[in-house]
Design an enzyme around this catalytic site. Structure first.
Site, short mmCIF file in Angstrom:
data_model
loop_
_atom_site.label_atom_id
_atom_site.label_comp_id
_atom_site.label_asym_id
_atom_site.label_seq_id
_atom_site.Cartn_x
_atom_site.Cartn_y
_atom_site.Cartn_z
N ASP A 260 -2.12 13.04 21.88
CA ASP A 260 -0.75 12.72 21.15
C ASP A 260 -0.82 13.20 19.85
OD1 ASP A 260 0.45 11.47 23.31
OD2 ASP A 260 0.05 9.43 22.70
N SER B 48 -6.38 5.72 11.07
CA SER B 48 -7.60 6.24 11.98
C SER B 48 -8.24 4.93 12.54
CB SER B 48 -8.63 6.86 11.01
OG SER B 48 -9.69 7.06 11.81
N LEU B 49 -8.32 3.77 11.90
CA LEU B 49 -8.83 2.56 12.20
C LEU B 49 -8.09 2.03 13.64
CD1 LEU B 49 -10.94 0.29 11.97
CD2 LEU B 49 -9.37 -0.85 10.57
N SER B 50 -6.82 2.17 13.55
CA SER B 50 -5.97 1.60 14.62
C SER B 50 -6.15 2.61 15.93
CB SER B 50 -4.31 1.69 14.23
OG SER B 50 -4.14 0.67 13.23
N GLN C 122 3.91 9.62 4.52
CA GLN C 122 5.24 9.62 3.64
C GLN C 122 5.60 11.04 3.28
OE1 GLN C 122 3.39 7.77 -0.21
NE2 GLN C 122 3.89 5.83 0.86
N ALA D 241 -7.18 2.75 7.65
CA ALA D 241 -5.46 2.56 7.82
C ALA D 241 -5.41 3.20 9.48
CB ALA D 241 -4.63 3.75 7.11
N ASP E 160 0.83 -1.27 -0.04
CA ASP E 160 0.06 0.10 0.01
C ASP E 160 0.79 1.35 0.06
OD1 ASP E 160 -2.50 -1.35 0.02
OD2 ASP E 160 -2.95 -1.07 2.00
#
Length: 285
Positions: A172, A186-188, A242, A184, A68
């Site tokens: 944080d 946000s889900l974590s 990135q 990505a 990805d």
């Protein structure tokens, strides 16, 4: 599509051999191939261009061999030129990929024959305003993230949406994600999963020190403004994990929907929920 750009994560085992085979396969079908400069030493005789931006200006589509992360970079460059991307998963999760490695040649046959559709995805833009000046502006497909460095304390962020105050987050960091990016970072961080065809943004605080601070789903036309507290240090804005820009006390970060659209080549029908179950199960392993 008689002119393709190939982008590959050449540091991964076996990828250089795969690209060699792919170049031979395309040559037999009289497809012109361009590569970026860093691949020149591995594939002499193939036309190379200076960078990814130039590559995207000169081809009909990008074929990306990687995970990805590699596909994200290609999708951003492609978006500036309205260029479609075919993602081939040689990584681990591959949410953005269309083909697995073993499907590569059958998929390319279909693409060259015109048997494909285009899936367009919403992108984000982030502007950093420093006093009266713009200190930076960049786009992302997945997310714009304000996050503290390794030794920084909690960040104090005053957040407003469309000029209306939301509150001051001690946290944080903060993630603003597109529907594509909802699976990505946000889900974590506890954000919701959003199906990729929707037009909206997800605002997810990272480890907030406030019980009321919870993820929010807002309209795509919204403008999220984050004003950074005066006491911060080692804080970054990162786009898709990135691109990065160091932030300073008092900076204003304004995140909106971009005018650009990422375009992906689709060769088969997709069940988003089946893909999500499969990919997240792979991530657990």
């Amino acid at each position: 599509m008689q002119k393709l750009g190939i982008i590959a994560h050449l540091g991964k085992p076996g990828i250089a051999d795969l690209v060699t085979s792919l170049l031979q396969w395309l040559q037999k079908r009289q497809v012109q191939v361009l590569l970026v400069q860093e691949a020149a030493r591995l594939f002499p005789g193939v036309r190379v261009v200076e960078n990814l931006s130039q590559l995207a200006r000169e081809v009909n589509a990008l074929v990306v061999l990687g995970g990805d992360g590699t596909i994200l970079g290609a999708a951003r460059s492609g978006a500036f030129n309205n260029l479609p991307v075919l993602g081939v998963n040689t990584g681990r999760l591959g949410f953005l990929s269309e083909l697995d490695r073993q499907e590569l040649y059958d998929g390319l046959e279909a693409m060259l024959a015109g048997r494909y559709t285009i899936d367009t995805r919403m992108m984000l833009q982030a502007r950093v305003l420093r006093g009266a000046d713009e200190a930076g502006c960049c786009v992302a497909l997945n997310d714009a993230v304000i996050t503290k460095g390794a030794f920084a304390r909690l960040i104090t962020m005053k957040v407003s949406i469309n000029g209306q105050p939301v509150g001051t987050y001690p946290a944080d960091g903060l993630i603003v994600a597109s529907p594509t990016g909802s699976t990505a970072y946000s889900l974590s961080a506890g954000g919701p999963v959003v199906t990729p065809e929707l037009e909206l943004m997800v605002v997810t605080p990272i480890c907030p020190h406030a019980l009321w601070a919870r993820p929010m789903v807002i309209a795509a036309q919204s403008a999220v403004e984050v004003v950074l507290g005066a006491e911060l240090s080692q804080v970054m804005l990162t786009m898709d994990g990135q691109l990065g820009l160091a932030l300073q006390p008092g900076d204003r970060v304004v995140i909106t929907r971009s005018d650009l659209r990422a375009r992906f080549i689709r060769l088969k029908k997709h069940n988003f929920f089946a893909v999500m179950r499969q990919k997240l199960s792979e991530g657990e392993r």
